[in-house]
Scaffold this motif. Structure first.
Motif: not given
Lengths: 274, 270
Positions: B114-115, B87-88, A185, B117-119, B84, A175, B92-93, B80, B110, A178-180
């Motif tokens: 997460e998503s 992804q998200g 990390r 925070k990353i994007h 990335r 998962q 999304a899945m 990759r 948290w 999946l969210i990149g």
């Protein structure tokens, strides 16, 4: 008051081994901590009149061949031993986590390569490996920490790798992918906290090995150098008076056994609990 | 506008002595905001197709050919790093098993966060309010409280809602739902399906709904693709497929849906 009884209930629920281990560890850490600040006598002070004195109220563990108070020296020596063991485990676990995480998470050729080197290092007894490294770095407190730390990396790396392989395929790791989330990390934020349970118990067991290894090295005379006291050094000094005054060796050896048993009971107890 | 286009997708595993093909020459197209269902029995390649779209197929030990076009970019063979960024945020899945899809040592908030925070580079307060908003959108009560809970404190249905929240927190354009209701009981299934329909209506999010439950597919999907043994057997509008199935397999699949009748033993023997 209610809180206290609740705490007591919780304490009673813990495995027997863990309770014993925690009490023993608590006692040894308490004495060592106090010993850093205050000891009954100056551990370096020699008193010619009480050379090899027996156990008495004045010197509860007697005196050594220079008339130094053994109890004060045991306190100081345990502190040194504990300091070295902590440093060793610190280096070992850091290196172990790095190597194990990369090998376990990425797998493939990198895993093969790292683990074969690891296996080769693991084939030597860690004390022997530490000996080789000490001959490279020289003797002294910090050199020992460094050499023993490196010698302890392989065993930790193997444990961490196993855990990472187990968690790599978990749904929540997929998962995160999946969210990149990036590989680093995922490795250190998502997987690592899950491995703490196993890590804590292996740290405690590794701690034992480190205490023993340090004592062994100091016993051989290549560990801690005088005037620093350490349990291993004191044992090797006591060896000469084993028959004339066995109390000296018994007190030092008993302390060593007490510390080690405390940690290994705690480690076993934690491992068994979950 | 076309959202996703799968062209001649072939997935072959090469990690055993004999290569094994799990998806043969699959073609599928999805419009923006459309709900497309993939239905088929176990081992028919539904999940493999979904993983391919999500970019989760293993990199080693397999051969992939064909194209998966999203934003006219082939996700099957892109870097990759590029993958990335999709992804998200765009794709999304949600997985089948809500009990294992959440990290047991991290708080719900948290994990949903997460998503973001990353994007995105939202501030901490903005992220918090967005997460609470999303938890509310998936119809969880007391989102502020749930934010500070650990996964083991939630029930299966609540966890699946959290998973959906984590998936839609960045407003993706494509949501892949891989058998998301299989592990849940029927009443919760119903709620989750309604929730997906609501989200689809509100945000125009395309949903690729994978299931082996024909009645669910019928309720939610505009179009449906039937798969068997890695082949796409039949594809078309849901009503059409249900009323006039062309292929023999589809007919049998529809006939296999149990009716609410008492089955007597003699009948079964015949």
């Amino acid at each position: 008051m209610g809180k206290l009884t609740a705490r007591l209930e919780e304490w009673k629920k813990k495995p027997f081994l863990l309770r014993i281990g925690l009490i023993m560890t608590g006692i040894s850490i308490f004495f060592i901590f106090v010993g850093i600040f205050v000891t009954p006598y100056d551990p370096e002070a020699m008193d010619a009149s009480s050379k090899l004195a027996g156990i008495s109220f004045k010197h509860i563990m007697g005196c050594d061949n220079f008339g130094r108070d053994v109890f004060s020296r045991v306190l100081k020596g345990s502190a040194t031993t504990l300091f070295i063991a902590t440093g060793t485990i610190g280096i070992g676990i850091t290196g172990g986590i790095l190597i194990g995480a990369f090998a376990g998470y990425f797998g493939g050729v990198l895993d093969e390569l790292l683990m074969r080197i690891n296996d080769a290092a693991l084939a030597f007894p860690s004390v022997l490996l530490a000996l080789v490294l000490i001959s490279l770095f020289g003797t002294g407190k910090y050199q020992i920490i460094l050499s023993m730390g490196i010698a302890f990396i392989p065993s930790f790396a193997r444990i961490v790798r196993g855990e990472f392989i187990r968690y790599r395929e978990m749904d929540y790791v997929q998962q995160a992918k999946l969210i990149g989330a990036g590989s680093f990390r995922i490795m250190f934020v998502h997987i690592l906290p899950n491995t703490f349970r196993v890590l804590v118990s292996s740290i405690l067991i590794g701690f034992n090995n480190a205490v023993l290894a340090e004592a062994g090295l100091s016993f051989l005379g290549i560990g801690v150098q005088p005037p620093d006291a350490s349990l291993g050094r004191m044992l090797s000094e006591a060896q000469a008076y084993l028959f004339s005054r066995p109390g000296y060796a018994l007190c030092v050896g008993g302390t060593l056994i007490f510390i080690i048993l405390g940690f290994s009971f705690s480690g076993e107890g934690i491992g068994r609990k979950v | 506008m076309t959202l996703l286009e799968i062209k001649h997708l072939n997935i072959e595993f090469h990690d055993h002595l004999i290569p094994e093909t799990v998806v043969f020459d699959l073609n599928l197209q999805m419009e923006e905001g459309e709900i497309v269902g993939i239905v088929g029995e176990s081992g028919s390649g539904k999940t493999m197709t979904a993983l391919a779209v999500a970019g989760l197929l293993p990199r080693h030990g397999m051969k992939k050919t064909g194209e998966i076009l999203f934003d006219s970019r082939n996700l099957l063979f892109c870097d990759r790093k590029v993958l990335r960024t999709y992804q998200g945020r765009e794709i999304a899945m949600v997985f089948q098993e809500p009990m294992t899809s959440l990290n047991p040592v991290k708080k719900i908030g948290w994990q949903v966060e997460e998503s973001l925070k990353i994007h995105t580079d939202l501030s901490e307060e903005e992220r918090y309010s967005r997460v609470v908003q999303v938890l509310q959108d998936v119809e969880l009560k007391n989102p502020e409280e749930i934010y500070h809970k650990y996964p083991h404190e939630l029930s299966g249905g609540m966890r699946q809602r959290v998973m959906i929240a984590a998936a839609i927190v960045c407003n993706p354009r494509l949501l892949i739902a891989d058998e998301i209701t299989t592990a849940l009981d029927v009443t919760i299934q119903d709620q989750i399906i309604k929730l997906l329909l609501k989200i689809n209506k509100a945000t125009k999010m395309g949903i690729l709904f994978i299931s082996h439950d024909l009645s669910l597919i019928r309720r939610i999907c505009n179009r449906v693709a039937v798969m068997k043994d890695g082949y796409l057997v039949e594809e078309g509008l849901t009503d059409q497929i249900y009323q006039n199935p062309i292929q023999e397999y589809t007919k049998r699949l529809i006939a296999a849906v149990p009716k609410c009748e008492k089955i007597s033993l003699e009948e079964e023997e015949v």
